[in-house]
Scaffold this active site. Sequence first.
Site, PDB file in Angstrom:
ATOM      1  N   LYS A 245      56.900  14.830  75.685  1.00 31.60           N
ATOM      2  CA  LYS A 245      57.058  13.628  76.501  1.00 31.60           C
ATOM      3  C   LYS A 245      58.427  13.652  77.168  1.00 31.60           C
ATOM      4  O   LYS A 245      59.426  14.027  76.542  1.00 31.60           O
ATOM      5  CB  LYS A 245      56.894  12.387  75.623  1.00 31.60           C
ATOM      6  CG  LYS A 245      56.865  11.074  76.400  1.00 31.60           C
ATOM      7  CD  LYS A 245      56.563   9.907  75.473  1.00 31.60           C
ATOM      8  CE  LYS A 245      56.559   8.593  76.237  1.00 31.60           C
ATOM      9  NZ  LYS A 245      56.216   7.435  75.375  1.00 31.60           N
TER      10      LYS A 245
ATOM     11  N   SER B 272      53.711   4.005  77.796  1.00 32.14           N
ATOM     12  CA  SER B 272      54.575   4.937  78.497  1.00 32.14           C
ATOM     13  C   SER B 272      54.181   6.411  78.320  1.00 32.14           C
ATOM     14  O   SER B 272      54.690   7.275  79.047  1.00 32.14           O
ATOM     15  CB  SER B 272      56.021   4.750  78.031  1.00 32.14           C
ATOM     16  OG  SER B 272      56.170   5.083  76.677  1.00 32.14           O
TER      17      SER B 272
ATOM     18  N   SER C   5      52.736   2.179  73.573  1.00 36.57           N
ATOM     19  CA  SER C   5      52.871   3.286  74.523  1.00 36.57           C
ATOM     20  C   SER C   5      52.052   4.523  74.213  1.00 36.57           C
ATOM     21  O   SER C   5      51.973   5.424  75.049  1.00 36.57           O
ATOM     22  CB  SER C   5      54.351   3.681  74.650  1.00 36.57           C
ATOM     23  OG  SER C   5      55.051   2.686  75.349  1.00 36.57           O
TER      24      SER C   5
END
Length: 475
Positions: free
Chosen positions: A78, A153, A177
């Site tokens: 990520k 996210s 997220s």
Amino acid sequence: MADELHELTALAQWNLLQKGEVTPLELVEHYLGRIEALNPQVGAFVTVTPDAARERAAQVAASVPRTSPLWGLPFGDKDLWRRKDVPAGFGSRLLTGYVPDESDEIVLDLDAAGAVSLGKTGAPEFGLPAYTETLVAPPVRTPWDLTRGAGGSSGGAAAAVASGMLPFAPGSDGGGSIRIPAAACGVVGLKPSRGRVPSASGLESLGGLVVGGPIARTVEDAALLLDGMMARTNGRVDHRFATRAPGDDSAFLPAAVRGEGRYQLGVMTTSAWDLDYEITIDPDASAALDAAVDAFAALGHGIEQTALTSDPTYAPAFITIWKAGAARIPAEGDALNLLEPLTRWLVEQGRALGAAELSGALAALTAYERSLIRQLSSFDAVLTPALAMTPRPIGWYDAEDAERNFAQQVQYTPFTSMLNVSGLPAITLPVWQTSDGLPMGVQLIGRPGGEAALLALGAQLQRRIGWQHRRPPVW
């Protein structure tokens, strides 16, 4: 076989690797080809590192023990995590050109587990919003409908898994997220208990909110990745922060594979935000919940409706912590102008907070944690919608009015953040599709440390519904 590798589960790919029928390099080459073909449409990766991935695959084959839990399996970091010598943009113009000289602990742990990074998956600016649309990269889109967003996210991670660019992907979850983008992309997303993953435990984050966890197409693959994420810290076994029962060092994959047990389930459509925001549950979200309830009832589980007690302290306390978490973003003076309007507002609001206001918010959320755990304690797991709405169109969120933007995020996903506050585990499962093919899911909330029950329930639902066989238009 090579042309069909992405059709296999991560667990099936791992078995092929173990038997020597596929090499780590062959698997890497296959997925690099998928990324090259599909990423321009989906936007899941913001950085691809083919040379480093090939070098790493060769290293894994030559010198990493084959018994490593994720041996040879590709994944993406990520873009909120640092990997040495790979650009780390954090979704922001502020960090354009930033290349770290060291890696974060979660990255080192994934390497120690034998996995192979192919690059960086997209995230919104500093991971703050529940959607992945930034000023530095194309928006991340759900492969089920390219006019709609993948959520956030961990939007890039979920979109990459859903479109077959990765077999699974790790994410982080501070208010939903992992679960939000998993639901928007029609895959499985698991937020573990606070403390479960040693290098992404949540214990070091403000309010204990942000934990690391897996995104995958199947419940078994989510368990496989979770086991790999929590197995090691920099190459050594380390359960300092594990919430498992003392003496129980078993992995979670067996629970997901077996999918056994009968449980008492609560069903809930209330949330911690109901007093402060108008929450309307879309008929498709209700249909997904009904489908899961019917399936669990047919499987012999106990079903009981429940509702949360309203708490006027939750919304202002969570918003305070959200602002405070942005206050440390390294932007001063003119550099603030590089931030997106929402982020800049959060930074300025966070820096204006006083110590009394911050400590009061933390105390309120600690009290809410205890209250929520107590309210749900009579159930083995509690079922809610995953999202209150269908995946949102690209550009739906207000880019200028920060308070309206936050309200939109709450109205889209009211059921997730309270689980970060409470530290409870939760999993989203893609049980439903709308008439126009959009994925809709449900969320299961577990007891403290109750990941095994969530995985067992998820496996039962997966066998009954068969979502693992669905494929999006972009595949």
